[in-house]
Write an enzyme that holds these catalytic residues in place. Structure first.
Site, PDB file in Angstrom:
ATOM      1  CB  SER A  57      -2.494  12.779 -14.903  1.00 18.13           C
ATOM      2  OG  SER A  57      -4.246  12.887 -16.334  1.00 18.13           O
ATOM      3  CE1 TYR A  64      -6.334  10.037 -11.310  1.00 18.58           C
ATOM      4  CE2 TYR A  64      -6.085  12.409 -13.318  1.00 18.58           C
ATOM      5  CZ  TYR A  64      -6.368  10.871 -12.773  1.00 18.58           C
ATOM      6  OH  TYR A  64      -4.875   9.941 -13.436  1.00 18.58           O
ATOM      7  CE  LYS A  93      -2.986  10.755 -11.250  1.00 17.39           C
ATOM      8  NZ  LYS A  93      -1.882   9.860 -11.003  1.00 17.39           N
ATOM      9  CG  ASP A 116      -2.272   1.306   1.160  1.00 20.48           C
ATOM     10  OD1 ASP A 116      -1.648   1.679   0.188  1.00 20.48           O
ATOM     11  OD2 ASP A 116      -2.680   1.441   1.918  1.00 20.48           O
ATOM     12  CB  THR A 163      -6.790   1.016 -17.581  1.00 19.56           C
ATOM     13  OG1 THR A 163      -7.589   2.492 -16.713  1.00 19.56           O
ATOM     14  CG2 THR A 163      -5.689   1.604 -18.281  1.00 19.56           C
TER      15      THR A 163
END
Length: 302
Positions: free
Chosen positions: A133, A146, A150, A55, A181
């Site tokens: 990203s 997110y 990033k 993790d 994905t």
């Protein structure tokens, strides 16, 4: 890559899995780290690779995986810090624990990974590829944590590059757009408005790239110790035009669509009653269902 030991986080599926396959095919000795032991064991058996349940938000877990890799192979030459997740929902209505966990995995997990592997990369004068990203410099509603994580990953990589250059270590940041994905497919299945938003975005921000093509770009970046990686390459144009992409004019265009798409997306996420995609492994124990808006914490991986 013959003779190189490459340590990959988030290796159980998606970009990490395919990067491991291709790196091994090009002669690298790969070490797999992730949250899904059964998938890691199967991939490890296929590639003849060591694997470790790990993790990236747990420093002891990371340290054990890194030391296990060194014990098995004597060194680490390159690292692909790939583990990442994407929560569901807006800041106003989403599960706050899922929002926070996204930043913990994507940004803090990268920091912890870098700290764990750097002594070995310094010894090897190696290379660290950090997966950021296109969201590092292009924001969309419903992706606040997110995008924040990033953007942080990109600048963390920029600063780290300067810190370790005198050791002969090179640091690259990867900036993929939408990759085919489980993470992206789950988002499209969970939120039809997300699929519709992608359809309306101009390329490359609205296009999806195969995971094999992404893995090839990552492996080439490791081979050539690249500073920046864009997948597809046209994402580089968004990088150089980021001032315009984040201008008030661009915001106005997105805001018009967001007036209807954001409320619809929030309703779709409420009906899910979970904060992440069905194939995402979080490293968190399942939690009891909370009160509204309420989601059930599931497990997730990139």
């Amino acid at each position: 890559m013959s003779g190189k030991v490459v340590f990959i986080t988030g290796a159980a599926r998606g970009i990490g899995e395919h990067t491991a396959r291709l790196a091994a095919a090009r002669g690298a000795t790969v070490v797999l780290a992730g949250l899904e032991p059964e998938r890691l064991a199967a991939l490890g058996a296929e590639l003849g690779a060591a694997w470790f349940a790990c993790d990236v938000t747990d420093q002891a877990s990371l340290a054990a995986a890194v030391e296990g890799a060194v014990a098995a192979h004597g060194r680490i030459d390159a690292v692909v810090a790939n583990a990442g997740v994407a929560s569901r929902g807006t800041v106003a209505t989403g599960d706050v624990e899922a929002l926070v966990r996204t930043v913990e995995v994507n940004l803090i997990g990268v920091m912890r990974t870098a700290a764990a592997v750097l002594p070995h990369l310094i010894a090897a004068r190696g290379y660290l590829l950090i997966v950021a990203s296109a969201a590092s410099f292009a924001a969309l509603p419903g992706m606040a944590p997110y995008c924040a994580s990033k953007a942080g990953v990109e600048h963390f990589g920029n600063a780290l590059r300067l810190e370790v250059a005198h050791h002969g270590v090179r640091v690259g940041t990867a900036h993929p757009s939408w990759i085919d994905t489980d993470l992206v497919r789950d988002a499209q299945d969970d939120m039809p408005t997300f699929r519709e938003t992608l359809r309306k975005l101009p390329p490359p921000l609205g296009s999806t790239t195969s995971v094999e093509r992404c893995a090839a770009a990552f492996v080439t970046a490791v081979e050539r110790r690249r500073r920046k990686v864009f997948v597809p390459r046209s994402v580089a144009a968004v990088y150089w035009l980021r001032t315009f992409v984040n201008s008030r004019l661009s915001e106005r265009v997105i805001e018009r669509q967001a007036r209807t798409s954001v409320p619809a997306m929030e309703e779709q996420v409420r009906s899910l009653r979970r904060g992440f995609g069905a194939h995402t492994a979080t490293g968190l124990p399942a939690a009891a269902e909370p009160s509204a808006p309420g989601f059930i914490a599931d497990r997730y991986t990139r």
